[in-house]
Motif scaffolding. Structure first.
Motif, PDB file in Angstrom:
ATOM      1  N   SER A  20      -3.738  -1.335  -5.698  1.00  0.00           N
ATOM      2  CA  SER A  20      -3.961  -0.817  -7.086  1.00  0.00           C
ATOM      3  C   SER A  20      -3.860   0.769  -6.983  1.00  0.00           C
ATOM      4  O   SER A  20      -3.450   1.522  -7.776  1.00  0.00           O
ATOM      5  CB  SER A  20      -5.385  -1.138  -7.535  1.00  0.00           C
ATOM      6  N   GLN A  21      -4.445   1.203  -5.956  1.00  0.00           N
ATOM      7  CA  GLN A  21      -4.582   2.809  -5.765  1.00  0.00           C
ATOM      8  C   GLN A  21      -3.392   3.397  -5.880  1.00  0.00           C
ATOM      9  O   GLN A  21      -2.944   4.271  -6.196  1.00  0.00           O
ATOM     10  CB  GLN A  21      -5.390   3.032  -4.368  1.00  0.00           C
ATOM     11  N   ILE A  22      -2.436   2.772  -4.845  1.00  0.00           N
ATOM     12  CA  ILE A  22      -1.221   3.331  -4.702  1.00  0.00           C
ATOM     13  C   ILE A  22      -0.297   3.118  -5.787  1.00  0.00           C
ATOM     14  O   ILE A  22       0.456   4.114  -6.291  1.00  0.00           O
ATOM     15  CB  ILE A  22      -0.353   2.527  -3.349  1.00  0.00           C
ATOM     16  N   ALA A  23      -0.274   2.125  -6.491  1.00  0.00           N
ATOM     17  CA  ALA A  23       0.219   1.923  -7.673  1.00  0.00           C
ATOM     18  C   ALA A  23      -0.119   2.941  -9.088  1.00  0.00           C
ATOM     19  O   ALA A  23       0.811   3.519  -9.472  1.00  0.00           O
ATOM     20  CB  ALA A  23       0.207   0.396  -8.368  1.00  0.00           C
ATOM     21  N   ALA A  47      -2.059   9.188  -3.013  1.00  0.00           N
ATOM     22  CA  ALA A  47      -3.055   7.744  -3.169  1.00  0.00           C
ATOM     23  C   ALA A  47      -3.878   8.351  -1.629  1.00  0.00           C
ATOM     24  O   ALA A  47      -4.744   7.278  -1.550  1.00  0.00           O
ATOM     25  CB  ALA A  47      -2.246   6.858  -2.673  1.00  0.00           C
ATOM     26  N   GLY A  48      -3.666   9.215  -0.765  1.00  0.00           N
ATOM     27  CA  GLY A  48      -4.734   9.031   0.254  1.00  0.00           C
ATOM     28  C   GLY A  48      -4.387   8.265   1.344  1.00  0.00           C
ATOM     29  O   GLY A  48      -5.128   7.944   1.900  1.00  0.00           O
ATOM     30  N   VAL A  49      -3.074   7.938   1.502  1.00  0.00           N
ATOM     31  CA  VAL A  49      -2.636   6.961   2.477  1.00  0.00           C
ATOM     32  C   VAL A  49      -1.272   7.650   3.035  1.00  0.00           C
ATOM     33  O   VAL A  49      -0.842   8.522   2.634  1.00  0.00           O
ATOM     34  CB  VAL A  49      -2.360   5.513   1.947  1.00  0.00           C
ATOM     35  N   GLY A  50      -0.846   6.741   4.270  1.00  0.00           N
ATOM     36  CA  GLY A  50       0.130   7.175   4.960  1.00  0.00           C
ATOM     37  C   GLY A  50       1.569   6.572   4.305  1.00  0.00           C
ATOM     38  O   GLY A  50       1.494   5.845   3.791  1.00  0.00           O
ATOM     39  N   ARG A  51       2.626   7.267   4.661  1.00  0.00           N
ATOM     40  CA  ARG A  51       3.857   6.529   4.364  1.00  0.00           C
ATOM     41  C   ARG A  51       4.227   5.145   4.600  1.00  0.00           C
ATOM     42  O   ARG A  51       4.651   4.251   4.011  1.00  0.00           O
ATOM     43  CB  ARG A  51       4.918   7.506   4.900  1.00  0.00           C
ATOM     44  N   ARG A  52       3.830   4.819   5.886  1.00  0.00           N
ATOM     45  CA  ARG A  52       3.825   3.564   6.479  1.00  0.00           C
ATOM     46  C   ARG A  52       2.945   2.655   5.832  1.00  0.00           C
ATOM     47  O   ARG A  52       3.416   1.467   5.516  1.00  0.00           O
ATOM     48  CB  ARG A  52       3.611   3.454   7.963  1.00  0.00           C
ATOM     49  N   TYR A  57       2.820  -2.152   1.429  1.00  0.00           N
ATOM     50  CA  TYR A  57       2.496  -2.573   0.139  1.00  0.00           C
ATOM     51  C   TYR A  57       3.793  -2.912  -0.816  1.00  0.00           C
ATOM     52  O   TYR A  57       3.968  -3.818  -1.544  1.00  0.00           O
ATOM     53  CB  TYR A  57       1.474  -1.920  -0.592  1.00  0.00           C
ATOM     54  N   PHE A  58       4.654  -1.700  -0.599  1.00  0.00           N
ATOM     55  CA  PHE A  58       5.785  -1.864  -1.839  1.00  0.00           C
ATOM     56  C   PHE A  58       6.812  -1.566  -1.028  1.00  0.00           C
ATOM     57  O   PHE A  58       7.029  -0.686   0.082  1.00  0.00           O
ATOM     58  CB  PHE A  58       5.455  -0.783  -2.844  1.00  0.00           C
ATOM     59  N   ARG A  59       8.215  -2.016  -1.451  1.00  0.00           N
ATOM     60  CA  ARG A  59       9.282  -1.730  -0.808  1.00  0.00           C
ATOM     61  C   ARG A  59       9.845  -0.434  -1.096  1.00  0.00           C
ATOM     62  O   ARG A  59      11.132   0.135  -0.426  1.00  0.00           O
ATOM     63  CB  ARG A  59      10.465  -2.838  -1.067  1.00  0.00           C
ATOM     64  N   ALA A  64       6.566  -0.113  -6.732  1.00  0.00           N
ATOM     65  CA  ALA A  64       5.170   0.425  -6.712  1.00  0.00           C
ATOM     66  C   ALA A  64       4.807   0.111  -8.550  1.00  0.00           C
ATOM     67  O   ALA A  64       3.671  -0.135  -8.783  1.00  0.00           O
ATOM     68  CB  ALA A  64       4.889   1.781  -6.700  1.00  0.00           C
ATOM     69  N   VAL A  65       5.983   0.059  -9.302  1.00  0.00           N
ATOM     70  CA  VAL A  65       5.638   0.057 -10.769  1.00  0.00           C
ATOM     71  C   VAL A  65       5.563  -1.573 -11.060  1.00  0.00           C
ATOM     72  O   VAL A  65       4.690  -2.224 -11.849  1.00  0.00           O
ATOM     73  CB  VAL A  65       6.642   0.460 -11.525  1.00  0.00           C
ATOM     74  N   PHE A  66       6.606  -2.286 -10.451  1.00  0.00           N
ATOM     75  CA  PHE A  66       6.896  -3.866 -10.702  1.00  0.00           C
ATOM     76  C   PHE A  66       7.139  -4.387  -9.625  1.00  0.00           C
ATOM     77  O   PHE A  66       8.032  -4.594  -9.031  1.00  0.00           O
ATOM     78  CB  PHE A  66       8.450  -3.946 -11.563  1.00  0.00           C
ATOM     79  N   PRO A  67       5.981  -4.460  -9.055  1.00  0.00           N
ATOM     80  CA  PRO A  67       5.760  -5.052  -7.681  1.00  0.00           C
ATOM     81  C   PRO A  67       6.379  -6.874  -7.461  1.00  0.00           C
ATOM     82  O   PRO A  67       6.186  -7.497  -8.564  1.00  0.00           O
ATOM     83  CB  PRO A  67       4.478  -5.043  -7.043  1.00  0.00           C
ATOM     84  N   GLY A  68       7.116  -6.747  -6.436  1.00  0.00           N
ATOM     85  CA  GLY A  68       7.615  -8.319  -6.062  1.00  0.00           C
ATOM     86  C   GLY A  68       8.468  -8.867  -6.992  1.00  0.00           C
ATOM     87  O   GLY A  68       8.495  -9.945  -7.192  1.00  0.00           O
TER      88      GLY A  68
END
Lengths: 236, 236
Positions: A20-23, A47-52, A57-59, A64-68
């Motif tokens: 959710s945080q990344i999205a 989002a305070g995370v790494g690229r990996r 979580y997302f392709r 990230a907006v419309f997951p999966g």
């Protein structure tokens, strides 16, 4: 309908939280600086995370907006393909609409942000609409299969599929406009009962009773009289 | 619904011919080498006209596929805004659906090519879908205005607008699949009659009572009980 957001894995809260945080970070940036000019690196940073981690979580940015997207639609296709021929088709679509709604309700903050964002960024709005259309076509194809024997099955299937999607989206929109609080499933059931009232006559479910009430200025006695007339046509 | 093609000016055949020629060349190239990598110069060359001529007919590459998008939608908005409150809303939308259909029928070759192209090029298909959605939202807004007094006006307006668009598109698709020959307006009238049968009851005149009967295998007593429950909610 079309841009679900629930993780659905059993790994629970923490995973869902990071997701959710990344999205949310992605959508904030898309709203601020546009979709095209926002990079994955910038989203990860925000989002305070790494690229990996982002790519765990997302392709893609869009994901990230419309997951999966594709997977979820494929799930629906598979579910409809394997549905028993005995099932009431509009009941089946009612359940599927409920599952799609679940995905929004599971992440109210993400759903609200997405709702806001798609109103600001035309390109994302168009992607959302295209996704909704894919659901509608899958529903129409399913109804065509179920109603193949009826006259004008193709027309009725197209209209009923459109009505199912419109009902779902109307309920979703009301829920989002009200700030994403409460449970919109009751409203969905009411809305889908209207769809079934309009289109269910093609394949009435056993034992089911739908009462459609239309507001009128006629006195209740007259309404009652008309209803009694109508009931005379129902077998005891 | 959404990507009309008729010129509509009174300058007649020659102008229409050049216009169709450019549109067909553009769509051939988009299908062959993709939308992004096709330039206006290449389209003009293929159509045997100059770049300036291209821009006399179309504002952009996209406009060659979906000409006059925004203007046509604005026409519909204006028409609905100035429609008499006395008019039957679904009759009004039937007429508008007929006008949109006219634009396809006026240029069968262009309509067929576009139909083929949007099935090949996802990005153009998504643009078309987004355009259709804009019509649907305009129709829904109009119906909401007309039906504002009814219960659940918003839901019914959304569903009826979706059904109108679905009906139009179904008729258009059948016509295109059949090679764009003949006049699909009869089919449109039939399809719109179905929409009005389903949704026309939403504008009850004073004293009018609408009883919706859905076939069921439930015993009449149970139906009667449910109806009585519902009647308790109607003011006397």
């Amino acid at each position: 309908m079309g841009e679900p957001g629930n993780d659905g894995s059993g790994r629970g809260g923490r995973r869902q939280e990071v997701r959710s945080q990344i999205a949310l970070a992605a959508m904030d940036l898309f709203a601020e600086q546009g979709f095209e000019s926002t990079t994955v690196d910038r989203i990860a940073e925000q989002a305070g995370v790494g690229r990996r981690t982002f790519f765990r979580y997302f392709r893609s940015k869009e994901d990230a907006v419309f997951p999966g997207h594709d997977e979820r639609l494929a799930d629906v296709v598979e579910r409809l393909r394997t549905t028993s021929d005995e099932a009431d088709p509009l009941q089946v679509l009612t359940e599927i609409a409920g599952l799609v709604l679940d995905m929004y309700v599971a992440e109210p903050q993400v759903s609200l942000k997405r709702f806001e964002l798609t109103r600001q960024v035309g390109a994302l709005r168009d992607k959302e609409i295209a996704s909704i259309d894919r659901y509608q076509r899958v529903f129409a194809r399913y109804l065509r299969r179920c109603w193949a024997a009826g006259a004008d099955a193709e027309l009725h299937a197209a209209m009923a599929a459109a009505a199912v999607v419109a009902a779902h989206n109307q309920v979703l929109r009301s829920w989002l406009r009200a700030g994403g609080s409460g449970d919109p499933h009751v409203q969905l059931r009411v809305a889908m009962a209207v769809v079934r009232e309009k289109f269910g006559g093609r394949d009435p479910g056993a034992g089911e009773v739908v009462v459609g009430v239309v507001r009128t200025s006629a006195p209740a006695n007259e309404v009652r009289g008309r209803v009694e007339d109508a009931l005379r046509h129902i077998a005891t």
